[in-house]
Design an enzyme around this catalytic site. Structure first.
Site: not given
Length: 383
Positions: A61, A64, A121
């Site tokens: 993640s 991102k 997230s």
């Protein structure tokens, strides 16, 4: 997986020596329990520490970070607005893992969606935002890879906007540091990534998001950026800390131990703040020089720094740090507010180590014939 491991070795062998800025030898840093790591000074990009920094690895993640950066870039360019309603598609709503349980009937703004990505997230919000900006996630991913290439990333390939595992989805600590540095060019990102708790939904069931970056609680000065964890990637963290005007960016990828991405990052920051300081001359927007205006309604204009002006200092070494303004003797009117007029150079022991643009603080209109004549008369009769 075997194909990806071969690709890792090939890319690592091609990577060579990488540097975001000036590479200098410093006191030896800590040995980290991670697949790779890097620490840079955010303003200049100067590399302070690296350990297998060019090794491609699964980002999970921390992907991102790029998603947020491109969204804020689209806002800055006027392509979208933070007040836009982001209509989540059936596709976006289908994503599991970290999520905010979007429904196609939901009405959330882009601002709220970006907070859901930064704090919670949220994979579903990441896809919804990608589709809102680029029409499809595939189009958005092309923008991600184009931006990575533009930033000089050499060991990066994105295949999605969220970071759920794919063998062909990878980056490196060095590349992620470049992406993080770019993300920090948008001040709004730190507003998002520094939020510890956020109430995303009131009803039908209240949803409060807790930031996954535990350094916000554990390490003073932390205000970003993003965690990433999967079984294949292990534990990743791209973070940023600012103390006494010194902002650092650390990337730790592939930590084995529970909480290891936080512990290893703290090791890096403790070492760095014991070794380095920051000498600041001017803050962003502060008047740093003046220059004369030719044929303007005023004869002189103040010039402000486009960003903070200063330099990293090694506490163990004596060095002379100074600044030098490079500006014309005159600039012709009209002058537009924010217009680049010159630059201010930062020199260390006489060598240029960084440059910052100098901008006109105010607009200056061109003087009329009668205004110029009146000015001339005043000069004559003042004698």
């Amino acid at each position: 997986m075997r194909r990806f491991k071969v690709l890792l070795l090939v890319l690592a062998s091609l990577a060579g020596i990488w540097s975001l800025g000036i590479k200098t030898a410093y006191a030896e840093g800590p040995k980290l329990n991670a697949e790779g790591a890097i620490l840079i000074e955010a303003e200049s990009g100067q590399v302070l520490f690296e350990q297998d920094a060019n090794k491609p690895w699964y980002p999970a993640s921390i992907t991102k970070t790029m998603t947020l950066a491109l969204a804020l870039e689209a806002v800055e360019k006027g392509k979208v607005k933070l007040s836009d309603i982001v209509q989540a598609s059936e596709n976006a709503c289908s994503y599991g893992g970290s999520q905010v349980w979007l429904d196609p009937r939901d009405q959330f703004t882009l601002d709220q969606m970006l907070i859901a990505i930064a704090v919670g997230s949220a994979n579903d919000a990441s896809v919804a935002v990608a589709e809102h900006i680029a029409g499809t996630e595939e189009n958005f991913v092309r923008q991600m890879n184009a931006k990575a290439k533009e930033l000089g990333c050499t060991n990066t390939n994105f295949v999605n906007a969220h970071g759920l595992h794919d063998d062909n989805h990878y980056t490196s600590p060095a590349d992620m540091a470049k992406i993080a540095r770019y993300a920090l060019s948008f001040p709004k990102i730190l507003e998002y990534t520094s939020i510890k708790h956020y109430k995303f939904r009131e009803a039908p069931k209240e949803l409060i998001l807790d930031n996954t970056n535990k350094l916000l609680w554990r390490y003073p000065g932390t205000d970003g950026l993003k965690t990433g964890t999967t079984s294949q990637a292990k534990r990743n963290l791209v973070s940023t800390v600012q103390r006494d005007n010194l902002r650092l960016i650390a990337v730790v990828m592939g930590a084995d131990q529970k909480g290891g991405h936080f512990a290893e990052s703290i090791k890096l920051y403790n070492w760095a703040f014991s070794q380095f300081g920051y000498k600041q001359f001017f803050g962003k927007g502060q008047v740093a020089a003046h220059t004369k205006v030719s044929k303007g309604v005023v004869g002189e204009i103040p010039l402000i720094a486009a960003r903070k002006v200063g330099a990293l200092m090694n506490k163990d070494q004596e060095s002379k740090i100074e600044t030098k303004a490079i500006i014309p003797d005159y600039i012709p009117a009209p002058v537009k507010k924010g217009q680049k007029v010159g630059e201010i150079q930062i020199l260390q022991d006489g060598k240029i180590i960084n440059k910052v643009d100098l901008l006109a603080k105010d607009s200056v209109a061109k003087a009329t014939y009668w205004q110029l004549l009146k000015r001339t008369w005043r000069k004559v009769f003042s004698f």
